[in-house]
Design a protein around this motif. Structure first.
Motif, short mmCIF file in Angstrom:
data_model
loop_
_atom_site.label_atom_id
_atom_site.label_comp_id
_atom_site.label_asym_id
_atom_site.label_seq_id
_atom_site.Cartn_x
_atom_site.Cartn_y
_atom_site.Cartn_z
N LEU A 237 0.70 -1.24 0.03
CA LEU A 237 0.01 -0.05 -0.22
C LEU A 237 0.76 1.31 0.03
N GLU A 238 1.86 1.24 0.93
CA GLU A 238 2.64 2.55 0.61
C GLU A 238 3.50 2.64 -0.44
N ALA A 239 3.66 1.39 -1.44
CA ALA A 239 4.39 1.59 -2.39
C ALA A 239 3.69 2.00 -3.42
N GLY A 240 1.96 2.04 -3.19
CA GLY A 240 1.18 2.23 -4.45
C GLY A 240 1.03 1.19 -5.26
N MET A 241 1.13 -0.10 -4.93
CA MET A 241 0.80 -1.30 -5.63
C MET A 241 -0.62 -1.64 -5.66
N PRO A 242 -1.22 -2.00 -6.60
CA PRO A 242 -2.42 -2.36 -6.56
C PRO A 242 -2.64 -3.90 -5.97
N LEU A 243 -3.94 -4.08 -5.44
CA LEU A 243 -4.22 -5.41 -4.86
C LEU A 243 -5.35 -5.73 -5.65
N TYR A 244 -5.41 -7.12 -6.41
CA TYR A 244 -6.80 -7.39 -7.15
C TYR A 244 -7.85 -7.93 -5.89
N GLY A 245 -9.00 -7.23 -6.39
CA GLY A 245 -10.05 -7.27 -5.44
C GLY A 245 -10.20 -6.06 -4.80
N ASN A 246 -9.29 -5.31 -4.68
CA ASN A 246 -9.36 -3.85 -3.96
C ASN A 246 -9.31 -2.93 -5.26
N GLU A 247 -7.94 -2.63 -5.66
CA GLU A 247 -7.96 -1.66 -6.70
C GLU A 247 -8.26 -2.24 -8.34
N LEU A 248 -8.22 -3.72 -8.39
CA LEU A 248 -8.41 -4.24 -9.59
C LEU A 248 -9.72 -5.22 -9.61
N SER A 249 -10.72 -5.21 -10.62
CA SER A 249 -11.67 -6.30 -10.20
C SER A 249 -12.09 -6.34 -12.01
N THR A 250 -13.04 -7.35 -12.10
CA THR A 250 -13.49 -7.37 -13.61
C THR A 250 -14.45 -6.43 -13.93
N ALA A 251 -14.77 -5.42 -12.77
CA ALA A 251 -15.59 -4.37 -13.36
C ALA A 251 -14.81 -3.20 -13.84
N LEU A 252 -13.76 -3.47 -13.73
CA LEU A 252 -12.51 -2.16 -14.26
C LEU A 252 -11.79 -2.74 -15.37
N THR A 253 -11.41 -1.77 -16.25
CA THR A 253 -10.31 -2.13 -17.52
C THR A 253 -8.98 -1.58 -16.77
N PRO A 254 -7.93 -1.99 -17.49
CA PRO A 254 -6.72 -1.41 -17.07
C PRO A 254 -6.69 -0.02 -17.04
N PHE A 255 -7.52 0.85 -18.12
CA PHE A 255 -7.42 2.16 -18.20
C PHE A 255 -8.17 2.83 -17.00
N ASP A 256 -9.33 1.76 -16.64
CA ASP A 256 -10.11 2.65 -15.40
C ASP A 256 -9.21 2.60 -14.12
N ALA A 257 -8.17 1.54 -14.16
CA ALA A 257 -7.36 1.46 -13.06
C ALA A 257 -5.90 2.34 -13.02
N GLY A 258 -5.87 3.07 -14.29
CA GLY A 258 -5.01 3.81 -14.28
C GLY A 258 -3.51 3.18 -14.91
N LEU A 259 -3.85 1.91 -15.44
CA LEU A 259 -2.67 1.13 -15.90
C LEU A 259 -2.85 0.81 -17.33
N GLY A 260 -3.10 1.53 -17.92
CA GLY A 260 -3.35 1.34 -19.26
C GLY A 260 -2.12 1.17 -20.25
N ARG A 261 -1.15 1.53 -19.48
CA ARG A 261 0.33 1.39 -20.03
C ARG A 261 0.58 -0.20 -20.34
N VAL A 262 -0.08 -0.98 -19.51
CA VAL A 262 0.13 -2.44 -19.73
C VAL A 262 -0.23 -2.86 -20.87
N VAL A 263 -1.40 -2.13 -21.49
CA VAL A 263 -1.98 -2.82 -22.80
C VAL A 263 -1.11 -2.49 -23.96
N LYS A 264 -0.78 -3.44 -24.68
CA LYS A 264 0.12 -3.03 -25.82
C LYS A 264 -0.61 -3.37 -27.26
N PHE A 265 -1.16 -2.17 -27.67
CA PHE A 265 -1.93 -2.41 -28.86
C PHE A 265 -1.25 -2.74 -30.13
N GLU A 266 0.07 -2.11 -30.03
CA GLU A 266 0.68 -2.20 -31.11
C GLU A 266 1.51 -3.85 -31.50
#
Length: 372
Positions: A237-266
């Motif tokens: 938590l201090e390191a700002g790392m997401p935890l599945y079930g808290n910051e991440l879930s099936t209701a959110l896309t990576p872009f909703d979670a501010g982690l769109g950088r992990v999606v590689k469309f190229e």
């Protein structure tokens, strides 16, 4: 399996001998703490801590089209990961919702290890198996083949170096190499979930107890102590790392979670969720959804997941994780808030704690970043 039959790691007897407080975590009987979770947290920040993470799910993907399968199944560009390196990525549903966040290690040219969260290990295994149809690749549940120990903290390189002749100095962050630690064959990975330098050691279960004892002995002079899942949570938590079930879930896309950088469309070819994630990226660019921010308490009351974030009498967001921060000396939280209240220093923001609106300062994540 009944609800009382929890799975136990190879180190179960060791934890009990150390007097650990055990807890049910994703169907596993795991050590929550051995003594003071604050002391365990501080040990990792200032010296070193030793964790049993054998509840995590390891899935091996092999074969001539292993890379193509993973590129199709996951949102990252796994084909560009070089042997000996690792990558943080996610597996999403067709609608873009996050099934889990993962670390993928490329062990050999055509062999990968996918490490899933314990609570999602079966979901990820099932999804990869289903998505493997038509690919010349094999998906194998290798959870029972591994125990996973982690030594984390500023003293961890020195402690581990005393037990191995592997080139730790040359081992970069998010890389792994096979080696021998205390006479035990291991995959030595420079990864972790604490915000500190450290290593994760994948070994055969029958070697776990001996390795734990060797690390404990080697780390004694440096102040290494065993650490449970409770301090692991406050460290991440201090390191700002997401935890599945808290910051991440099936209701959110990576872009909703501010982690769109992990999606590689190229990357070449289709991948599961590409169409939905393309739309999610466009939405996020034109009208950002709620933003994940840090909150630092002005008082002493601790926010918890699900508490409402308020401003001007209106609900502007929701806490996803909250805890006392041993490093900051004040309660902290991560929360999704509307963009108008997301800038660091935004005033008038509070958390509704049992009907009382406690004042909080909005800060950028992470709360803590180690000195390089």
């Amino acid at each position: 399996m009944s609800s009382t039959e929890l799975r136990r790691t190879a180190l179960d007897a060791t934890h009990r001998a150390l007097g650990a407080t055990m807890t049910d975590f994703a169907g596993w009987d795991m050590p929550l703490r051995y003594g003071s979770e604050r002391e365990e947290h501080v040990a990792v920040r200032t010296r070193a801590g030793l964790f049993d993470l054998s509840h995590m799910g390891e899935i091996t993907v092999t074969g001539p089209q292993a890379a193509e399968l993973l590129n199709f199944a996951l949102v990252g560009n796994i084909g560009t990961v070089k042997p000996g390196r690792a990558r943080y990525t996610m597996i999403c549903r067709e609608d873009g919702g996050i099934l889990d966040d993962l670390i993928v290690y490329r062990l050999e040219e055509a062999e990968y290890m996918v490490v899933a969260n314990a609570s999602n290990a079966q979901v990820v295994l099932d999804a990869l198996t289903e998505r493997a149809a038509g690919f010349d690749a094999e998906v194998r549940d290798d959870h029972d083949a591994y125990a996973l120990l982690a030594v984390q903290g500023p003293e961890s390189p020195g402690i581990l170096a005393s037990l191995t002749d592997a080139d730790l100095d040359g081992l970069k962050y998010y890389a792994g190499l096979p080696g021998t630690v205390a006479g035990v064959p291991a995959l030595i990975a420079r990864t972790g979930y604490t915000g500190e330098d450290g290593f994760e050691l994948f070994v055969k279960p029958e070697h776990a107890v001996g390795l734990w004892q060797a690390l404990t002995g080697a780390g004694e002079a440096a102040g290494l102590i065993p650490c449970g899942l409770s301090c692991r949570d406050t460290l991440r938590l201090e390191a700002g790392m997401p935890l599945y079930g808290n910051e991440l879930s099936t209701a959110l896309t990576p872009f909703d979670a501010g982690l769109g950088r992990v999606v590689k469309f190229e990357k070449e070819g289709d991948f599961v969720g590409r169409a939905a994630l393309t739309e999610a990226a466009e939405r996020a660019a034109s009208r950002p959804p709620r933003v994940l921010v840090g909150l630092v308490a002005e008082g002493r009351r601790v926010p918890r997941s699900g508490y409402r974030v308020v401003a001007g009498g209106e609900v502007i967001g929701e806490v996803t994780s909250g805890a006392p921060s041993p490093t900051l000396g004040r309660p902290i939280a991560m929360a999704y808030v509307d963009p108008a209240h997301a800038a660091p220093g935004t005033e008038g923001v509070g958390v509704d704690i049992r009907g009382s609106h406690e004042p909080y300062e909005v800060v950028a994540l992470p709360f803590y970043k180690r000195q390089k």
